[in-house]
Design a protein around this motif. Structure first.
Motif, PDB file in Angstrom:
ATOM      1  N   THR A 209       1.350   8.987  -6.452  1.00  0.00           N
ATOM      2  CA  THR A 209       1.557  10.413  -6.225  1.00  0.00           C
ATOM      3  C   THR A 209       2.795  10.950  -6.908  1.00  0.00           C
ATOM      4  O   THR A 209       3.000  12.153  -6.959  1.00  0.00           O
ATOM      5  N   GLY A 210       3.646  10.071  -7.434  1.00  0.00           N
ATOM      6  CA  GLY A 210       4.845  10.515  -8.129  1.00  0.00           C
ATOM      7  C   GLY A 210       6.041  10.698  -7.218  1.00  0.00           C
ATOM      8  O   GLY A 210       7.110  11.094  -7.663  1.00  0.00           O
ATOM      9  N   ILE A 211       5.912  10.384  -5.951  1.00  0.00           N
ATOM     10  CA  ILE A 211       7.025  10.477  -5.001  1.00  0.00           C
ATOM     11  C   ILE A 211       7.863   9.210  -5.147  1.00  0.00           C
ATOM     12  O   ILE A 211       7.324   8.119  -5.301  1.00  0.00           O
ATOM     13  N   PRO A 212       9.189   9.325  -5.108  1.00  0.00           N
ATOM     14  CA  PRO A 212      10.015   8.122  -5.191  1.00  0.00           C
ATOM     15  C   PRO A 212       9.668   7.141  -4.064  1.00  0.00           C
ATOM     16  O   PRO A 212       9.473   7.547  -2.921  1.00  0.00           O
ATOM     17  N   PRO A 213       9.543   5.853  -4.396  1.00  0.00           N
ATOM     18  CA  PRO A 213       9.136   4.886  -3.378  1.00  0.00           C
ATOM     19  C   PRO A 213      10.204   4.684  -2.304  1.00  0.00           C
ATOM     20  O   PRO A 213      11.399   4.640  -2.588  1.00  0.00           O
ATOM     21  N   THR A 214       9.769   4.618  -1.092  1.00  0.00           N
ATOM     22  CA  THR A 214      10.636   4.314   0.046  1.00  0.00           C
ATOM     23  C   THR A 214       9.958   3.239   0.871  1.00  0.00           C
ATOM     24  O   THR A 214       8.744   3.038   0.792  1.00  0.00           O
ATOM     25  N   LEU A 215      10.734   2.552   1.646  1.00  0.00           N
ATOM     26  CA  LEU A 215      10.157   1.546   2.523  1.00  0.00           C
ATOM     27  C   LEU A 215       9.385   2.224   3.648  1.00  0.00           C
ATOM     28  O   LEU A 215       9.789   3.283   4.129  1.00  0.00           O
TER      29      LEU A 215
ATOM     30  N   LEU B  50       0.823  -1.207   0.000  1.00  0.00           N
ATOM     31  CA  LEU B  50       0.000   0.000   0.000  1.00  0.00           C
ATOM     32  C   LEU B  50       0.857   1.256   0.000  1.00  0.00           C
ATOM     33  O   LEU B  50       0.570   2.220  -0.720  1.00  0.00           O
ATOM     34  N   THR B  51       1.944   1.250   0.759  1.00  0.00           N
ATOM     35  CA  THR B  51       2.847   2.401   0.784  1.00  0.00           C
ATOM     36  C   THR B  51       3.514   2.605  -0.574  1.00  0.00           C
ATOM     37  O   THR B  51       3.619   3.739  -1.061  1.00  0.00           O
ATOM     38  N   LEU B  52       3.954   1.520  -1.210  1.00  0.00           N
ATOM     39  CA  LEU B  52       4.600   1.639  -2.520  1.00  0.00           C
ATOM     40  C   LEU B  52       3.613   2.094  -3.591  1.00  0.00           C
ATOM     41  O   LEU B  52       3.958   2.921  -4.444  1.00  0.00           O
ATOM     42  N   LEU B  53       2.398   1.577  -3.567  1.00  0.00           N
ATOM     43  CA  LEU B  53       1.399   2.000  -4.542  1.00  0.00           C
ATOM     44  C   LEU B  53       1.030   3.467  -4.368  1.00  0.00           C
ATOM     45  O   LEU B  53       0.842   4.195  -5.352  1.00  0.00           O
ATOM     46  N   THR B  54       0.940   3.891  -3.126  1.00  0.00           N
ATOM     47  CA  THR B  54       0.624   5.294  -2.869  1.00  0.00           C
ATOM     48  C   THR B  54       1.741   6.200  -3.367  1.00  0.00           C
ATOM     49  O   THR B  54       1.484   7.260  -3.957  1.00  0.00           O
ATOM     50  N   SER B  55       2.982   5.794  -3.152  1.00  0.00           N
ATOM     51  CA  SER B  55       4.095   6.634  -3.600  1.00  0.00           C
ATOM     52  C   SER B  55       4.187   6.671  -5.123  1.00  0.00           C
ATOM     53  O   SER B  55       4.517   7.702  -5.711  1.00  0.00           O
ATOM     54  N   VAL B  56       3.887   5.560  -5.779  1.00  0.00           N
ATOM     55  CA  VAL B  56       3.912   5.546  -7.240  1.00  0.00           C
ATOM     56  C   VAL B  56       2.768   6.396  -7.801  1.00  0.00           C
ATOM     57  O   VAL B  56       2.946   7.131  -8.769  1.00  0.00           O
TER      58      VAL B  56
END
Length: 121
Positions: free
Chosen positions: A58-64, A50-56
């Motif tokens: 929104t265009g923010i680089p994915p972080t753990l 869910l965190t990775l999908l949200t970051s993708v």
């Protein structure tokens, strides 16, 4: 008295081998262990996905994901489910070693070939 106990253990082992009870219990314990491990690992994996999908999105680089309050609350349930899974596997292993003399996967494999040779009417 010791001979009586050994005779009783041998007759119980023989009864469990002749019946389908031991193999069914071992199979149920293994499936329960897999279910508990899956449920225990589902919560953190879902949180990370869910965190990775949200970051993708929104265009923010994915972080753990960091250890936020929600993750800290869910960690005890995750560890308890993984512990339950380990207990189920250990119980299946002990029962299989006691009844069949081999590990649970090997005992179920040999039981499958034994069952396929019998004719049940």
């Amino acid at each position: 008295m010791l001979q009586t106990r050994e005779l009783m253990q041998n007759s119980l082992c023989k009864t469990l081998i002749d019946s389908h009870v031991a193999a069914i219990v071992i199979a149920v314990l293994i499936f329960s262990a897999l279910d508990a491990a899956f449920m225990g690992l589902w919560i953190p994996a879902f949180n990370i996905a869910l965190t990775l999908l949200t970051s993708v999105a929104t265009g923010i680089p994915p972080t753990l994901p960091s250890f936020d309050n929600a993750t800290r609350v869910l960690l005890p349930s995750t560890f308890s489910l993984l512990f339950v899974s380990l207990v189920y596997l250990l119980t299946a292993w002990i029962l299989s070693r006691w009844v069949y003399g081999v590990g649970p996967i090997h005992s179920l494999g040999s039981y499958r070939t034994k069952l396929s040779r019998k004719t049940h009417v």
